[in-house]
Write an enzyme that holds these catalytic residues in place. Structure first.
Site, PDB file in Angstrom:
ATOM      1  N   TYR A  32       9.059   3.295 -12.070  1.00 25.56           N
ATOM      2  CA  TYR A  32       8.841   1.852 -11.967  1.00 25.56           C
ATOM      3  C   TYR A  32      10.097   1.091 -11.556  1.00 25.56           C
ATOM      4  O   TYR A  32      10.316  -0.050 -11.963  1.00 25.56           O
ATOM      5  CB  TYR A  32       8.285   1.283 -13.279  1.00 25.56           C
ATOM      6  CG  TYR A  32       6.967   1.903 -13.665  1.00 25.56           C
ATOM      7  CD1 TYR A  32       5.786   1.504 -13.040  1.00 25.56           C
ATOM      8  CD2 TYR A  32       6.895   2.894 -14.637  1.00 25.56           C
ATOM      9  CE1 TYR A  32       4.569   2.079 -13.389  1.00 25.56           C
ATOM     10  CE2 TYR A  32       5.686   3.481 -14.981  1.00 25.56           C
ATOM     11  CZ  TYR A  32       4.534   3.061 -14.361  1.00 25.56           C
ATOM     12  OH  TYR A  32       3.325   3.628 -14.695  1.00 25.56           O
ATOM     13  N   ALA A  33      10.915   1.682 -10.709  1.00 20.42           N
ATOM     14  CA  ALA A  33      12.175   1.068 -10.277  1.00 20.42           C
ATOM     15  C   ALA A  33      11.978  -0.067  -9.282  1.00 20.42           C
ATOM     16  O   ALA A  33      12.908  -0.819  -9.004  1.00 20.42           O
ATOM     17  CB  ALA A  33      13.078   2.127  -9.653  1.00 20.42           C
ATOM     18  N   ASN A  34      10.802  -0.228  -8.744  1.00 19.60           N
ATOM     19  CA  ASN A  34      10.527  -1.194  -7.675  1.00 19.60           C
ATOM     20  C   ASN A  34      10.817  -2.632  -8.087  1.00 19.60           C
ATOM     21  O   ASN A  34      10.581  -3.014  -9.225  1.00 19.60           O
ATOM     22  CB  ASN A  34       9.045  -1.096  -7.288  1.00 19.60           C
ATOM     23  CG  ASN A  34       8.594   0.336  -7.151  1.00 19.60           C
ATOM     24  OD1 ASN A  34       9.109   1.073  -6.332  1.00 19.60           O
ATOM     25  ND2 ASN A  34       7.669   0.745  -7.991  1.00 19.60           N
ATOM     26  N   ASP A  56      10.948   2.435  -4.765  1.00 19.41           N
ATOM     27  CA  ASP A  56      11.364   3.821  -4.947  1.00 19.41           C
ATOM     28  C   ASP A  56      10.667   4.709  -3.923  1.00 19.41           C
ATOM     29  O   ASP A  56       9.831   4.247  -3.154  1.00 19.41           O
ATOM     30  CB  ASP A  56      11.110   4.281  -6.392  1.00 19.41           C
ATOM     31  CG  ASP A  56       9.643   4.255  -6.797  1.00 19.41           C
ATOM     32  OD1 ASP A  56       8.746   4.465  -5.945  1.00 19.41           O
ATOM     33  OD2 ASP A  56       9.376   4.027  -7.993  1.00 19.41           O
ATOM     34  N   HIS A  84       2.016  -3.322 -13.296  1.00 10.01           N
ATOM     35  CA  HIS A  84       2.270  -2.566 -12.059  1.00 10.01           C
ATOM     36  C   HIS A  84       1.146  -2.763 -11.037  1.00 10.01           C
ATOM     37  O   HIS A  84       1.411  -2.877  -9.834  1.00 10.01           O
ATOM     38  CB  HIS A  84       2.447  -1.079 -12.370  1.00 10.01           C
ATOM     39  CG  HIS A  84       2.851  -0.258 -11.198  1.00 10.01           C
ATOM     40  ND1 HIS A  84       4.026  -0.485 -10.498  1.00 10.01           N
ATOM     41  CD2 HIS A  84       2.257   0.796 -10.600  1.00 10.01           C
ATOM     42  CE1 HIS A  84       4.124   0.396  -9.519  1.00 10.01           C
ATOM     43  NE2 HIS A  84       3.065   1.184  -9.552  1.00 10.01           N
ATOM     44  N   HIS A 117      13.388 -19.208   2.806  1.00 10.92           N
ATOM     45  CA  HIS A 117      13.252 -19.702   1.432  1.00 10.92           C
ATOM     46  C   HIS A 117      11.866 -19.371   0.884  1.00 10.92           C
ATOM     47  O   HIS A 117      10.857 -19.613   1.548  1.00 10.92           O
ATOM     48  CB  HIS A 117      13.487 -21.211   1.420  1.00 10.92           C
ATOM     49  CG  HIS A 117      13.435 -21.815   0.072  1.00 10.92           C
ATOM     50  ND1 HIS A 117      14.336 -21.502  -0.927  1.00 10.92           N
ATOM     51  CD2 HIS A 117      12.579 -22.707  -0.466  1.00 10.92           C
ATOM     52  CE1 HIS A 117      14.038 -22.184  -2.007  1.00 10.92           C
ATOM     53  NE2 HIS A 117      12.975 -22.926  -1.756  1.00 10.92           N
TER      54      HIS A 117
END
Length: 128
Positions: free
Chosen positions: A120-122, A28, A98, A20
């Site tokens: 910036y897919a992270n 990426d 970022h 938790h």
């Protein structure tokens, strides 16, 4: 033999060991994975798998409290951001710069690297 869900043994172990409020980063192919968190590299070729592929697979076996993304995603990859919002309508999606995203990443339980080429897919998912 497991008949469904995530079949990758290391990813299954990581999800099982994540507690938790723990963080899990899915990144990426070009993201600078920090030293410290366990690294699981799933990248095969460009865009296989994508961050969304892994996120969707994880969603079915994991409680996601919120998702953290770089605010640059909104402008650089608006289609991905829209897809994420529509796919996770009840989940809080937090935007951070970022640079801040990269500062948070070392706190992750693990970093799962994909072949994603979307700018910036992270994502960092916070375990519920």
């Amino acid at each position: 033999m497991k008949v469904g869900g995530i079949l990758h043994p290391a990813l299954n172990r990581i999800l099982t060991e994540t507690g938790h409020t723990d963080l899990l980063t899915i990144c990426d192919r070009g993201f600078p994975v920090p030293r410290g968190p366990e690294r699981l590299d799933l990248a095969l070729v460009d865009d296989l798998p994508t961050v969304m592929d892994v996120l969707l697979a994880v969603r079915d076996e994991f409680v996601i409290d919120c998702i953290i993304v770089a605010e640059e995603l909104v402008e650089a990859s608006p289609e991905r951001y829209a897809l994420m919002k529509s796919t996770f309508p009840g989940t809080d999606i937090k935007l951070v710069p970022h640079a801040r995203f990269k500062e948070i990443c070392p706190e992750s339980r693990a970093v799962v690297r994909t072949g994603d080429t979307t700018p910036y897919a992270n994502v960092i998912i916070v375990s519920g």
